[in-house]
Design an enzyme around this catalytic site. Structure first.
Site, PDB file in Angstrom:
ATOM      1  N   SER A 143      18.261  55.926 -14.344  1.00 60.26           N
ATOM      2  CA  SER A 143      18.983  54.681 -14.902  1.00 60.26           C
ATOM      3  C   SER A 143      19.930  54.220 -14.738  1.00 60.26           C
ATOM      4  CB  SER A 143      18.216  54.571 -16.409  1.00 60.26           C
ATOM      5  OG  SER A 143      17.045  55.048 -17.252  1.00 60.26           O
TER       6      SER A 143
ATOM      7  N   GLU B 154      10.004  66.896 -15.161  1.00 59.85           N
ATOM      8  CA  GLU B 154      10.196  66.586 -16.541  1.00 59.85           C
ATOM      9  C   GLU B 154       9.624  66.637 -17.581  1.00 59.85           C
ATOM     10  OE1 GLU B 154      12.705  62.668 -17.089  1.00 59.85           O
ATOM     11  OE2 GLU B 154      13.850  63.975 -18.894  1.00 59.85           O
TER      12      GLU B 154
ATOM     13  N   ASN C  89       6.343  55.849 -23.306  1.00 55.50           N
ATOM     14  CA  ASN C  89       5.571  56.534 -23.677  1.00 55.50           C
ATOM     15  C   ASN C  89       4.497  55.113 -23.085  1.00 55.50           C
ATOM     16  OD1 ASN C  89       6.326  58.602 -24.598  1.00 55.50           O
ATOM     17  ND2 ASN C  89       5.003  58.878 -26.575  1.00 55.50           N
TER      18      ASN C  89
END
Lengths: 374, 398
Positions: free
Chosen positions: B129, B244, B384
């Site tokens: 990121s 992951e 999510n």
């Protein structure tokens, strides 16, 4: 019905929002939270100058004769600013208790001192094994000559460390009673600590603490309804504080959705996030309605009606605040879980408000129990 | 269909339990179970214990030094480790960079890096990121310019977990601005001791230093540390994220967390009665247990179906979504069980050597911070919301 604030209330709101914006910045507040006492005596003095510390007290003791709606306006602003000063514990809960139940002498001694910012008070009521059950107190007061001797332990006393005097609930032969205890009296041990939201609370142990006959607040054995009423004032105030935080989180999140760009556009363009944001705003408006009801009913002379409304508001606002807090964090992504942004601090305060004076499940249970009575 | 463990699997569980309970250093187990702060050395010591047994990399094929265990065996292993109070084996080396090196790395990279991961020599961290590139990872800007036999890296990574301990970082870097953003990304392995790297802490909402920003200023990286082909890094990155996500389901740890929750609910009292006797609270525990029972089986279904495939598919997103929600719920209920005693904040109590008296129960101190911290689980590893996009697009064709 009338949902308008009076001119005085609108003026109070303006004053408060200017004060929070100008003198209660996020960085200033962080420094205060880390300081020894965890708040600012200068702020406290300014609260006194603004009349906030006199707000809920009658005029004959130097108060402003405000009602729970006035307190609501203060707490809403304090929520947005994440105000650390022990206003809830000193003015709303303990001050409210003295106002409603104190003798003439106690009112005269204590309320002007609170209003002037010279005295801090805390209600030392809850005990560890009791959880949120208000009637359950193991601390005992034994008659001793004309006075009393108090022994027991009080847990997570909000503002307990800064208080000059404590209002201690204890059982006598006649039932639950309240006593005014000097925080520095022999036999009183105060362990103050920081709370998860940067505030302060204390564990307080009492070991044969001697108090005089004049320390009794209200009738001997008659403290339970007084404590319930004071806590209900506190809960109404916490409901308002929650709404202040929820509105602030909604604004911050909306701004983030409009400015944070991913995939070449503001993330607020994504419908899944739009709907979530809308749900947050709806939750906040519903919570605001309940906070208004709680404020109005907090002053109700009908104890059963008051209790029912306050539990309804605390349960419902706890649920809505949980949703708004969690979603504000989620929509901020990583920025929502870091210490450097105010979002995580608002979220933590909302979480702790739910856990204070009975969480959503506890009050849902109390409200639910009233359905049996009809 | 048979959802019972076979006699062989039961024997395997007994073997794992016997080893883990006798070889997990007692001080580490006590820290994990008490929610204390773990030091780098705690993770490394446990990895070395597992490696000595030959169980350092249970998710790797045998030819790279793994155990070659089935999905069921790995699940049993993780469950037993969590139950015993073993520290989590951090995923960055074992579950993230290693599968990429195994699938796409050179023989030289495999020979050098993989043994050092499994034996606990190298601590890896992640450089994915960036401040402007989170969900939209492909927009990343950290640049690697080829100069002779080196790349020169400039840019900034963020949400870097435990990079303060790391020896190596695997990074997605931009090596080309031609074509789609995904087409100009490469996968580089960078030694954290290289001049020009600065690690700056980001303090989390629980007051702990768990994540960092990592800055790169003219960092020279040997070209041999490129994994696979230049500008093919996005393919490797997606492969890695799939791995992951399976780890994120965390069924074993959630089962241990649920057990702890029940223990707390037996000890905490309301008006003198244990919280477990409060039907409203007990139902909340029961509800999350239902979710976890379902996830345990879903997890096994997904992992078993993937056994023959090279990489986890989009079904892994289901595991990530439900797994993270369950972890959050358990953390929330542990905190809620404390009532008022969730309020105190005693960071000093997380220090294993702290000699002070707890406020409230001895298990109370870490729980609220854990709840706040665990809001990260529905955000990291692809939020999510992103996981739902993956399911909508890749599975449902929407």
């Amino acid at each position: 019905m009338d949902f308008n604030y009076t001119d005085e209330q609108n003026a109070l709101r303006d004053t408060l929002s200017r004060y929070i914006a100008k003198d209660y910045g996020f960085e200033q507040r962080r420094a205060l939270a880390k300081s020894e006492i965890g708040f600012s005596r200068d702020h406290w003095k300014q609260f006194a100058d603004l009349g906030l510390l006199a707000l809920p007290f009658p005029e004959d003791v130097g108060g402003l004769n405000g009602n729970a709606v006035d307190t609501m306006l203060v707490m809403e602003a304090f929520g947005r600013g994440l105000v650390l000063e022990p206003y809830l514990s000193t003015v709303v809960v303990a001050g409210g208790l003295i106002r409603d139940a104190g003798s003439a002498a106690q009112k005269e001694e204590l309320l002007p001192a609170i209003a002037g910012g010279e005295l801090m008070l805390a209600l030392a009521h809850y005990e560890r094994g009791a959880r949120y059950e208000v009637s359950r107190v193991d601390t005992a007061a034994k008659a001793d000559g004309s006075g009393w001797k108090l022994s027991g332990s009080k847990g997570v006393v909000l503002g307990g460390g800064a208080s000059d005097k404590l209002l201690v609930s204890a059982g006598t032969g006649k039932g639950l009673s309240l006593f005014l205890v000097d925080a520095k009296a022999p036999g009183v041990t105060v362990r103050s600590y920081m709370t998860q939201d940067g505030g302060r609370a204390a564990e307080i142990a009492l070991s044969n603490v001697a108090v005089g006959a004049d320390a009794l607040v209200g009738p001997e054995g008659g403290a339970l309804p007084l404590v319930e009423r004071a806590l209900d004032y506190g809960i109404a105030a916490l409901c308002a504080e929650s709404v202040g935080i929820m509105a602030a989180l909604d604004e911050a999140t909306l701004e983030y959705l409009k400015t944070r760009k991913q995939f070449g556009q503001p993330i607020g363009r994504f419908q899944a996030l739009q709907h979530r944001m809308v749900d947050m705003v709806i939750a906040t408006e519903q919570a605001r309605s309940m906070a208004m009801m709680a404020a109005v009913k907090a002053d109700s002379p009908d104890a059963a009606e008051r209790r029912r409304a306050i539990s309804a508001a605390k349960a419902y606002i706890g649920q809505q605040a949980r949703f708004v807090g969690q979603q504000a964090v989620q929509l901020h992504g990583g920025m929502g879980v870091v210490d450097e942004l105010n979002v995580s601090h608002w979220f933590k305060r909302l979480t702790l408000i739910d856990l204070t004076f009975g969480n959503a499940d506890h009050h849902l249970g109390l409200f639910s129990d009233t359905l049996l009575a009809a | 269909m048979d959802l019972n463990y076979t006699p062989e699997e039961q024997a395997f569980r007994a073997e794992v339990r016997a080893f883990v309970t006798t070889h997990l250093p007692a001080d580490i187990g006590a820290k994990v179970k008490g929610g204390k702060r773990l030091a780098k050395d705690d993770f490394v010591r446990w990895q070395k214990v597992l490696h000595a047994k030959g169980w350092g990399a249970t998710m790797w094929p045998m030819k790279f030094g793994g155990t070659g265990w089935s999905a069921v065996q790995q699940h049993i292993f993780e469950e037993e480790c969590a139950e015993a109070g073993a520290p989590m084996q951090l995923p960055f080396g074992l579950k993230m960079v290693a599968p990429v090196i195994q699938a796409f790395g050179s023989k030289g990279q495999q020979d050098h890096f993989l043994p050092r991961i499994v034996d606990g020599t190298d601590w890896w961290c992640q450089g994915y990121s960036e401040p402007g590139s989170g969900s939209d990872l492909a927009s990343l800007k950290t640049k690697a310019e080829r100069q002779g036999d080196h790349y020169v890296v400039n840019g900034q990574k963020t949400w870097n977990t435990l990079g303060q301990y790391a020896d190596w970082i695997f990074c997605l870097v931009r090596t080309s601005s031609e074509g789609r953003p995904q087409e100009g990304i490469s996968f580089l392995l960078i030694d954290m001791k290289t001049p020009g790297i600065t690690v700056r802490p980001i303090i989390m909402n629980d007051g702990e230093h768990e994540i960092n920003e990592v800055w790169f200023e003219d960092v020279k990286v040997p070209a041999q540390n490129l994994v696979g082909e230049e500008n093919k890094g996005w393919t490797y990155a997606k492969f890695l994220l799939g791995h992951e996500r399976t780890g994120i389901a965390g069924v074993g740890r959630s089962k241990a967390g649920l057990k702890h929750l029940k223990a707390i609910a037996r000890k905490e009292t309301s008006a003198g009665r244990p919280m477990i006797e409060d039907a409203r609270f007990r139902d909340r525990i029961a509800q999350v247990e239902l979710e976890l029972m379902a996830l345990e089986i879903t997890n096994m279904r997904v992992l078993s179906a993937e056994k023959e495939k090279k990489a986890p598919g989009p079904e892994a997103s289901i595991l990530k979504i439900k797994g993270s929600e369950i972890q959050q719920t358990i953390a929330e209920l542990q905190m809620q069980a404390l009532g008022h005693y969730a309020l105190p904040w005693l960071p000093e109590a997380l220090d294993p050597a702290w000699p002070g008296e707890p406020v409230g129960a001895d298990y109370a101190a870490p729980l609220s911070g854990h709840y706040f911290n665990y809001r990260k689980t529905t955000i990291y590893g692809g939020s999510n919301e992103i996981q739902k996009n993956i399911i909508a697009q890749m599975i449902l064709g929407l």
